[in-house]
Enzyme design. Structure first.
Site, PDB file in Angstrom:
ATOM      1  N   HIS A 251       0.833  -1.212   0.000  1.00  0.00           N
ATOM      2  CA  HIS A 251       0.000   0.000   0.000  1.00  0.00           C
ATOM      3  C   HIS A 251       0.867   1.261   0.000  1.00  0.00           C
ATOM      4  CE1 HIS A 251      -3.295  -2.738   0.983  1.00  0.00           C
ATOM      5  NE2 HIS A 251      -2.505  -3.217   1.920  1.00  0.00           N
ATOM      6  N   SER A 375      16.415  15.673 -20.814  1.00  0.00           N
ATOM      7  CA  SER A 375      15.370  16.683 -20.892  1.00  0.00           C
ATOM      8  C   SER A 375      15.882  17.832 -21.742  1.00  0.00           C
ATOM      9  CB  SER A 375      14.993  17.185 -19.491  1.00  0.00           C
ATOM     10  OG  SER A 375      14.205  18.360 -19.569  1.00  0.00           O
TER      11      SER A 375
END
Length: 608
Positions: A251, A375
Site C-alpha cells: 500500500h 530533458s
C-alpha cells in the site's frame, strides 16, 4: 499568390487585404509559408470588397483559386511521399524498424505470400503421393527439386509479381495460384498437372495454414528467443542481488523487508510460467474445403479418406489438426495464444512500473551515455525512458492482441470476411511486444544498484520489526502481543533504542530474547535470499521440456560437510546449466547428471 476579394473574414479580421495590422500579419504568415510547384504570391488590396479578400495563387504563369491550388498540392504530395521510414504510418515500420525487422520475413505481406506459396506447392506434392489420384503421378526428383526451389527462391520480385496479378484478379490467393501456374508452364512434367494447384481448396484452406505458419515461425525464431533472454536477465539480476536487503512497501507504506534479488526473481518466475503457457498452445490448421465437409474432394474422388489425408497434410507442416471447422479454422487457438501473450505483457508492465518506482526512490541509478539528453530544458535529468517505452508499447500491443483474441473466434454462420482484415494485423501486436521486450532489456542493462540508498531506508524503518516480535510473543504465550506492538509502533517514530528497550522488557526465554535483539531491518529478510538464489531451479522446472531430478541421500541423512558441499558446487557453478555435473564425495555420494544442483532437506537435488 495574390490576395483580393473575397476570402474568409476571419483570415483578415474583416479588414481590407494588405492594409493595417491584419494585412501585415497576413503578409508575414504567407511569406513564411512554403508553396508547391514554385508558386509565387502577392498581397494586393482590391476595391471589390473592403471587408473580405480573395486569395489566388499565381502558379507557373497562371492564376488559380486557392482551393484548386490546395488540391493540386495534395495530389503532388501524395505522389512524392513514397513509403520510407519517414512516411510510414506505423512507427514499427519507421522509427522502430531496426528493432522489429526480424519479424518482417514472417509477419509482413511478403511473409503471408511466402507461406501461401509454400502451402500450395506442398499440397500439390501431397496429391502426387496419393495412389488413387492417378492424374497426378509421383514427381521425379528433378520436378520435386524444381517445386522446392520455387519456395526457397521466392524473393521480393516474385511477391511483387503476385501483387500485380492480384490487381487484375482482385483476389490475393487466386493470384498465388496463377503465379505458380505461370512458373510451372516451362516445366514439362509439372505443366501436365498444373490444374491440380489449389485442388479442392477454398482460399481459407491456404490462408489458415499460412497464418498458422506465420505465427509458429515468428514465435519460434523471434519472440521466444527475446522472451527467454529477458527471463535470463532477470534470473541473473535476482541471483546477483539475492542478499541485498530492501524495504518492502505494501500500500506504498513500509513493510517487512525482503531482498532486491527475491523481488526480481518473482518476475522471472511469473514470466517463465506464461512463456511456458504460450509455448504449449497448439497452433492449429484445417484443410476441409469450402464449409469443412470435403464436399468437392469427395465429388471428385469419393473413395479417398480425405479427412485422413487432410490430417496428414496439416501435421506434415508442423501444425496440429482441427477436424471440426466451417470454411475457416475457428481461431480459438489464436485467441488463447494472444490472451496468454497479453498476460505475459501485463506481468512485464508490472515489472516496468516497479523498476520505474525503484529508480524514483533512488534504489537504482542508471548508467549514462555520452551525448544523450534526458530533458530539453533540465540538463540534470536521467529519465527511465526504456521502461516507459516498454510500458507504452506493451499497452499498445495488448490493445491489438485483445481485439484479435475477442474478434477472431466470432464469424457469422459458416464464415464472414471480418477475420481477413483483422488477421493482417497480427504483426502489429507481436511487433509492439517485441519492441517492449527489447526496451526492457536495454533498461535492465543500464541499472546500477544503489546499496547506500537501500540501506538508508531500512535504517529509518525499525517499526518493521513489530511483526517478528509479536509473532515470537504469541509463541511463548505473552498476552495481547499484537495490541502491545500496535501501541508501540503505529503512527509513532520507532528507533533501534525503543525496539531494544521493548524486547528487553518482555518475559521471554533468554534464547528467544537474544535472537530478537539480533534482528535488524537489514537481517529480517526471511528466506528471501534463498528464494532468489534458487530462481534458476524454479524457472527450469517450469520451462524445460524434459526434467531429470537426481536425489541422493547420505547414509545418516545429515547435511553435507563444508568440504563435500564445496566439491559438489565447484563441479557445477551456479548459473551454468549446460555444463556436465560430476558429483562425488567420500561418503557414498556418486552420480552424474546435467543441470543444476542444490541441497534440500538432506537431499541433493539436480535438475537438468
Amino acid at each position: 499568390m495574390e490576395f483580393g476579394a473575397p476570402c474568409s473574414r476571419a483570415f483578415n479580421g474583416g479588414r481590407p487585404c494588405g492594409r493595417g495590422a491584419g494585412g501585415a500579419q497576413i503578409r508575414r504568415e504567407i511569406a513564411e509559408s512554403r508553396f508547391p510547384f514554385g508558386a509565387s504570391f502577392r498581397v494586393s488590396p482590391t476595391s471589390a470588397s473592403r471587408r473580405n479578400c480573395a486569395v489566388k495563387a499565381v502558379l507557373k504563369g497562371r492564376t488559380v483559386s486557392l482551393d484548386k491550388a490546395g488540391k493540386m498540392s495534395s495530389q503532388q504530395s501524395s505522389r512524392d511521399f513514397e513509403l520510407s521510414s519517414l512516411t510510414a504510418l506505423s512507427p514499427l515500420d519507421g522509427r522502430y524498424w531496426s528493432k522489429v525487422k526480424d519479424l518482417a520475413p514472417y509477419m509482413s505481406e511478403y511473409g503471408l505470400i511466402y507461406f501461401r506459396v509454400l502451402v500450395e506447392i506442398k499440397w500439390l506434392l501431397k496429391l502426387s503421393q496419393i495412389p488413387e489420384i492417378t492424374e497426378v503421378p509421383s514427381f521425379s526428383e528433378e520436378a520435386e527439386s524444381f517445386l522446392q526451389g520455387l519456395i526457397d527462391g521466392l524473393n521480393l520480385d516474385d511477391a511483387l509479381e503476385i501483387k500485380n496479378i492480384e490487381r487484375v484478379t482482385n483476389h490475393d490467393v487466386k493470384a498465388v495460384e496463377y503465379f505458380l501456374k505461370q512458373k510451372c508452364q516451362s516445366h514439362p512434367e509439372i505443366a501436365q498437372v498444373i490444374e491440380f494447384f489449389h485442388f479442392a481448396c477454398t482460399s481459407e484452406d491456404i490462408n489458415n495454414l499460412a497464418h498458422a505458419l506465420m505465427l509458429k515461425e515468428s514465435m519460434k525464431n523471434v519472440m521466444f528467443p527475446v522472451m527467454d533472454k529477458l527471463i535470463r536477465a532477470l534470473c541473473t539480476m535476482a541471483k546477483d542481488n539475492a542478499h541485498i536487503p530492501m524495504l518492502s512497501r505494501t500500500h506504498g507504506q513500509p513493510a517487512s523487508p525482503t531482498t532486491l534479488g527475491k523481488e526480481l526473481a518473482v518476475f522471472a518466475v511469473r514470466l517463465s510460467r506464461e512463456r511456458k503457457e504460450i509455448h504449449q498452445v497448439a497452433i492449429m490448421g484445417k484443410f476441409a474445403g469450402a464449409v469443412g465437409n470435403y464436399n468437392a474432394h469427395l465429388a471428385a474422388y469419393p473413395h479417398i479418406n480425405w479427412p485422413h489425408i487432410a490430417e496428414e497434410f496439416v501435421k506434415s507442416l508442423g501444425l496440429s489438426f482441427n477436424p471440426y471447422v466451417t470454411q475457416i479454422e475457428t481461431h480459438d487457438y489464436m485467441a488463447k495464444l494472444f490472451h496468454t501473450l497479453i498476460q505475459f505483457n501485463n506481468i512485464l508492465i508490472d515489472f516496468d512500473r516497479d523498476i520505474w518506482g525503484y529508480i524514483s526512490l533512488g534504489y537504482f541509478k542508471q548508467i549514462t551515455k555520452a551525448g544523450e539528453i534526458g530533458s530539453s530544458t533540465m540538463p540534470h535529468k536521467v529519465n527511465p525512458i526504456d521502461f516507459e517505452n516498454s510500458e507504452g508499447n506493451l499497452g499498445k500491443a495488448n490493445g491489438g492482441l485483445s481485439h484479435l483474441s475477442t474478434k477472431l473466434p466470432i464469424s457469422r454462420w459458416q464464415r464472414d470476411l471480418t477475420d481477413s482484415t483483422v488477421l493482417r494485423n497480427m504483426g502489429e501486436g507481436l511487433g509492439h511486444s517485441l519492441l517492449a521486450y527489447k526496451s526492457a532489456l536495454q533498461g535492465i542493462g543500464k541499472l546500477q544498484v544503489n546499496e547506500a540508498r537501500l540501506s538508508e531506508d531500512l535504517n529509518h524503518s525499525w517499526e518493521v520489526l513489530a511483526e517478528p516480535i509479536q509473532t515470537v510473543m504469541r509463541r511463548f504465550g505473552v498476552p495481547e502481543p499484537y495490541e502491545k506492538l500496535k501501541e508501540l509502533t503505529r503512527g509513532r517514530t520507532v528507533s533501534q533504542e525503543s525496539i531494544t528497550e521493548f524486547i528487553e522488557g518482555l518475559e521471554l526465554p533468554e534464547e528467544a530474547k537474544i535472537n530478537l535483539l539480533k534482528l535488524t531491518p537489514h537481517t529480517y529478510i526471511g528466506a528471501a535470499a534463498e528464494l532468489a538464489m534458487n530462481v534458476d531451479i524454479a524457472v527450469n522446472l517450469l520451462n524445460v521440456v524434459s526434467v531429470v531430478i537426481v536425489v541422493i541421500q547420505k547414509k545418516a541423512k545429515e547435511e553435507p560437510s563444508p568440504r563435500e558441499r564445496m566439491e559438489i558446487e565447484s563441479s557445477h557453478p551456479r548459473g551454468d546449466p549446460s555444463r556436465q555435473i560430476s558429483l562425488a564425495s567420500s561418503e557414498n555420494i556418486t552420480a552424474s547428471s546435467t543441470g543444476y544442483c542444490t541441497w534440500k532437506m538432506s537431499k541433493l537435488i539436480c535438475v537438468a
